[in-house]
Motif scaffolding. Structure first.
Motif, PDB file in Angstrom:
ATOM      1  N   SER A 221      -7.157  -0.868  -9.522  1.00 19.10           N
ATOM      2  CA  SER A 221      -7.141   0.207 -10.523  1.00 19.10           C
ATOM      3  C   SER A 221      -5.942   1.132 -10.364  1.00 19.10           C
ATOM      4  CB  SER A 221      -8.433   1.010 -10.459  1.00 19.10           C
ATOM      5  OG  SER A 221      -8.558   1.631  -9.200  1.00 19.10           O
ATOM      6  N   SER A 222      -5.357   1.175  -9.172  1.00 17.97           N
ATOM      7  CA  SER A 222      -4.201   2.043  -8.962  1.00 17.97           C
ATOM      8  C   SER A 222      -2.879   1.326  -9.214  1.00 17.97           C
ATOM      9  CB  SER A 222      -4.220   2.617  -7.538  1.00 17.97           C
ATOM     10  OG  SER A 222      -4.076   1.580  -6.596  1.00 17.97           O
TER      11      SER A 222
ATOM     12  N   GLY B 129       2.482   2.843  -2.390  1.00 19.40           N
ATOM     13  CA  GLY B 129       2.349   3.717  -3.555  1.00 19.40           C
ATOM     14  C   GLY B 129       3.623   3.867  -4.362  1.00 19.40           C
TER      15      GLY B 129
ATOM     16  N   TYR C 240      -7.811  -6.766   0.489  1.00 21.07           N
ATOM     17  CA  TYR C 240      -7.952  -5.334   0.223  1.00 21.07           C
ATOM     18  C   TYR C 240      -7.219  -4.936  -1.057  1.00 21.07           C
ATOM     19  CZ  TYR C 240      -3.491  -3.021   1.179  1.00 21.07           C
ATOM     20  OH  TYR C 240      -2.210  -2.547   1.084  1.00 21.07           O
ATOM     21  N   VAL C 241      -6.242  -5.728  -1.481  1.00 21.47           N
ATOM     22  CA  VAL C 241      -5.512  -5.440  -2.719  1.00 21.47           C
ATOM     23  C   VAL C 241      -6.478  -5.448  -3.905  1.00 21.47           C
ATOM     24  CG1 VAL C 241      -3.694  -6.259  -4.281  1.00 21.47           C
ATOM     25  CG2 VAL C 241      -3.337  -6.328  -1.813  1.00 21.47           C
TER      26      VAL C 241
ATOM     27  N   ASP D 284      -9.397  -4.300  -4.002  1.00 22.89           N
ATOM     28  CA  ASP D 284     -10.078  -3.006  -4.057  1.00 22.89           C
ATOM     29  C   ASP D 284      -9.228  -1.918  -4.695  1.00 22.89           C
ATOM     30  OD1 ASP D 284     -12.249  -4.133  -2.740  1.00 22.89           O
ATOM     31  OD2 ASP D 284     -11.463  -3.588  -0.759  1.00 22.89           O
ATOM     32  N   TYR D 285      -7.918  -2.125  -4.729  1.00 22.68           N
ATOM     33  CA  TYR D 285      -7.003  -1.106  -5.241  1.00 22.68           C
ATOM     34  C   TYR D 285      -6.340  -1.507  -6.556  1.00 22.68           C
ATOM     35  CZ  TYR D 285      -7.705   0.970  -0.712  1.00 22.68           C
ATOM     36  OH  TYR D 285      -8.276   1.530   0.396  1.00 22.68           O
TER      37      TYR D 285
ATOM     38  N   GLY E  55       0.784  -1.224   0.000  1.00 23.44           N
ATOM     39  CA  GLY E  55       0.000   0.000   0.000  1.00 23.44           C
ATOM     40  C   GLY E  55       0.815   1.273   0.000  1.00 23.44           C
TER      41      GLY E  55
END
Length: 101
Positions: free
Chosen positions: A46-47, A8, A40-41, A43-44, A6
């Motif tokens: 798209s980033s 970034g 939870y990965v 859910d992210y 997470g």
């Protein structure tokens, strides 16, 4: 490891995902115990970059389908729902992610 996923920072995220994939390759049943923290990965996605998304899908495929499949039904369902949502999206970026899955 999840803090690195997470973060970034591209190199850090990719390295953390590679570690998780290796762990899942070595012992998917043991890593599956941490699936609630790993989901939870999804859910992210798209980033994530294409390479990172491919690694994330590989991680979840290993957890969902390697080892004892009867224990992974929730994870399998979440993975398939995510892929279906992405494939049905009108946004090309999401469709591309769905194809990776």
């Amino acid at each position: 490891v999840m803090a690195h996923v997470g973060s970034g920072a591209d190199a850090e995220v990719e390295a953390a995902l590679r570690v998780l994939v290796r762990l899942a390759s070595a012992d998917a049943v043991a890593v599956r115990h941490f699936a609630p923290f790993l989901t939870y990965v999804l859910d992210y996605l798209s980033s994530l970059s294409v390479v990172q998304a491919r690694l994330a899908f590989e991680l979840f495929a290993r957890l969902a389908y390697d080892g004892a499949p009867d224990c992974a039904s929730r994870l399998t369902d979440e993975l398939l729902i995510t892929i279906r949502k992405q494939l049905s999206s009108s946004t090309p970026h999401y469709k591309c992610l769905g194809l990776l899955g």
